[in-house]
Design an enzyme around this catalytic site. Structure first.
Site: not given
Ligand code: DON
Length: 596
Positions: A138, A408, A426, A428, A450, A479, A501-502
């Site tokens: 990370r 991501t 990712t 982000n 994040d 994350s 997807g966050g």
């Molecule tokens: O680490 C995380 O949780 C976010 N930065 C992930 C971002 C993300 O999945 C965006 N999309 N698809």
């Protein structure tokens, strides 16, 4: 009154849906039925213990499709060229880690919206000999970062954590991929990076998905210098155009020759940090030199006899998945897929696990994270007792009860020996901060968002997070990435999965696991099935448009759930089946599984 009848009807149906014991399993839980999933006439035959997925009529992804089948090995990623790079390495005798590292570098070229060397990620490894590991690469906050760096003079949160040069954490991707290869790979860096270098040097043929991605993100790409490469003549390359990235090729060649130091020290490091500083960024060569990926003990848990290996903090993914599954495991059986009972239980379990996630999880180097408590089955039983049969619980009360006590990409790889790798990486947002480092050929992440840039204020995913995840120099931002490997009750590899997807990564990954284990779906149906999400705040149960029938929506509303619709995460998964492996790329976004 009518609504109440509906709820009863649905729940009773759900309750009747008891799980019959899986048929006898010769060597693994999915080894039932014909000797191989691919019949001699080329038909795909699901294992005898699989049940057809039943989805709402209006749902756009129909059940019953065949997966990609490979008798030997499989790679599933968001980019066809990424999966092809992994398969190329596997066919040359590489193991799953060699192939995963090859995919990681290949998607930095072929999937620039999320594949990266300017971001970071997580890798969970399960080797056929039983070794398991989790690698945290990370990003970290630069040394010059401060708690309130994203607030304006009046204390209001700005968008500087999301876009532009201040939004980037110190990238971990190159350090992580090279570290994974050194510890678990069998090939040289030059060998596994060869496909990526070829893609960058000779060019890739832009497909319609990539062309569309450039077009829809044209403004951001142009704003900070990416236009010269990705918008030649001011416009996105049309499908069929060859896109070369010579500067990136040079950077990749240097990494292939010298290893991580080519990126974190010396002329490339100096030139890219100085370019960033001129644009207003704060990452220095001192930040790069001290960056280290961290090997961590995977979160190991069990669910109804299946074993999970998943990602510990600094990602919240593994702990939140484990906590949710522990809550659900206490029910003798779960209601039928798609019923109001199913949605209510999943949503309520997610809600409770996310309250803990949002308040308690953060970088363990900075905050004492109660992993043992949150993943404890007795603790889950206490939370389960707070879920009512027929009514939603407001998040504010869930929270109180517990105090007492975008972009991501995910890829999965399995080799011929059964070694498995789940990796999520990712920038982000799509194209990260938007900042394109012209001197080295890559986009920088906007991972700083994040963090809780202002604790208590929602971030770009609507996550309301606490003090534990506030910005501090050198700290990893929390994350949701959840690379996960599941073994069946016989200890055989079953599933390799994860998503982008966050926060919806967590719920999507979990539902794929539940669809396979609880609902006995094939992997293809498990991936196509409509998904749900609840992140505690905002206090609502989200579903994909047309993913719940109107009757089920009515029942859930009558229970007090506030409903919302949103596009949920995208995943790429592999499942072991008789005689080989099923691979399924995300049907929602054109993921690609390639096997042989
Ligand atoms: O680490 C995380 O949780 C976010 N930065 C992930 C971002 C993300 O999945 C965006 N999309 N698809």
């Amino acid at each position: 009154m009518k609504a109440r009848k509906l709820i009863l009807g649905t729940l009773v149906l759900g309750a009747c849906h008891s799980q019959s014991a899986p048929s006898p399993a010769p060597t693994g839980a999915t080894d039932v039925g014909t000797p191989t999933a691919l019949a001699s006439d080329g038909r795909y035959v699901p294992a005898a213990d699989r049940r057809p997925g039943v989805f709402p009529a209006a749902w756009r992804h129909k059940a019953g499709r065949a997966p990609v089948f490979g008798a030997h090995a499989m790679v599933a990623s968001d980019a066809p060229l990424g999966s092809a790079a992994g398969v190329e390495i596997l066919k040359r005798g590489g193991n799953a880690v060699d192939a995963a590292v090859a995919v990681g570098f290949a998607i930095a070229v072929a999937y620039p919206e999320a594949g990266n060397i300017g971001g970071g990620g997580y890798m969970v490894i399960h080797m056929a000999d039983g070794r398991a590991a989790a690698l945290d690469y990370r990003e970290i906050a630069p040394l010059a970062a401060t708690r309130d760096m994203y607030l304006d003079a009046s204390g209001k949160l700005t968008d500087k954590s999301i876009v532009g040069p201040l939004s980037s954490g110190v990238p971990g991707a190159v350090a992580g991929l090279t570290e994974a290869l050194a510890k678990y790979g069998t090939m040289s860096l030059a060998e596994v990076m060869a496909p990526a270098i070829r893609y960058a040097e000779d060019g890739i043929v832009v497909d319609s998905a990539l062309s569309h991605s450039f077009k829809s993100n044209q403004k951001l790409i142009a704003e900070f210098g990416g236009g010269s490469v990705f918008l030649p003549n001011g416009a996105p390359p049309a499908p069929g155009t060859t896109l070369k990235q010579p500067v990136l090729a040079r950077t990749l060649r240097a990494i292939a020759a010298k290893g991580r130091s080519a990126f974190y020290e010396g002329p490339i490091a100096e030139s890219w940090t100085s370019e960033l500083r001129h644009a207003g960024g704060i990452i220095t060569t001192a930040d790069l030199q001290r960056y280290q990926p961290v090997w961590r003990e995977p979160v190991r848990s069990t669910y109804r006899g299946y074993s999970l290996f998943t990602m510990p903090p600094s990602s919240s993914g593994g702990v939140t998945i484990t906590e949710t599954l522990n809550i659900l495991e206490g029910y003798d059986s779960l209601p039928a897929f798609g019923s109001a009972g199913w949605a209510h239980l999943l949503g309520s379990a997610y809600q409770r696990a996310f309250v803990d996630r949002n308040e308690k999880l953060a970088d363990p180097a900075f905050v004492k994270v109660p992993i043992a408590q949150l993943t404890d089955k007795t603790y889950a039983a206490r939370l389960r007792a707070t879920i009512g049969n027929m009514h939603a619980t407001p998040t504010s009360t869930v929270s109180t009860a517990m105090r007492d006590g975008m972009e991501t990409t995910h890829y999965s790889v399995v080799d011929e020996k059964g070694n498995a790798v789940a990796t999520t990486t990712t920038l982000n947002n799509l194209y990260g901060s938007g900042v394109y480092i012209a001197s080295a050929g890559f986009f920088l992440n906007d991972e700083m968002d994040d963090f809780a840039a202002q604790p208590g204020t929602p971030n770009m995913f609507g996550l309301v997070q606490g003090e534990a995840n506030a910005v501090q120099p050198g700290k990893r931002m929390l994350s949701a990435m959840s690379p996960t490997i599941v073994l069946d009750p016989q200890g055989q590899l079953l599933l390799v999965t994860g998503a982008a997807g966050g926060p919806t990564i967590i719920t999507t990954t979990m539902e794929i696991i539940l669809n396979v284990i609880e609902q006995h779906m094939t992997l293809a149906d498990a991936m196509r099935a409509p998904r749900l999400h609840h992140q505690a705040l905002p206090d609502q149960l989200d579903y994909e448009p047309n993913g719940l029938t109107v009757a089920v929506q009515d029942s859930l509303k009558a229970m007090g759930h506030k409903l919302g619709t949103r596009g949920l995460a995208t995943a790429n998964s592999i499942m072991r089946v008789r005689g080989g492996l099923d691979g399924v790329g995300e049907p929602r976004s054109g993921g690609a599984a390639v096997g042989y």
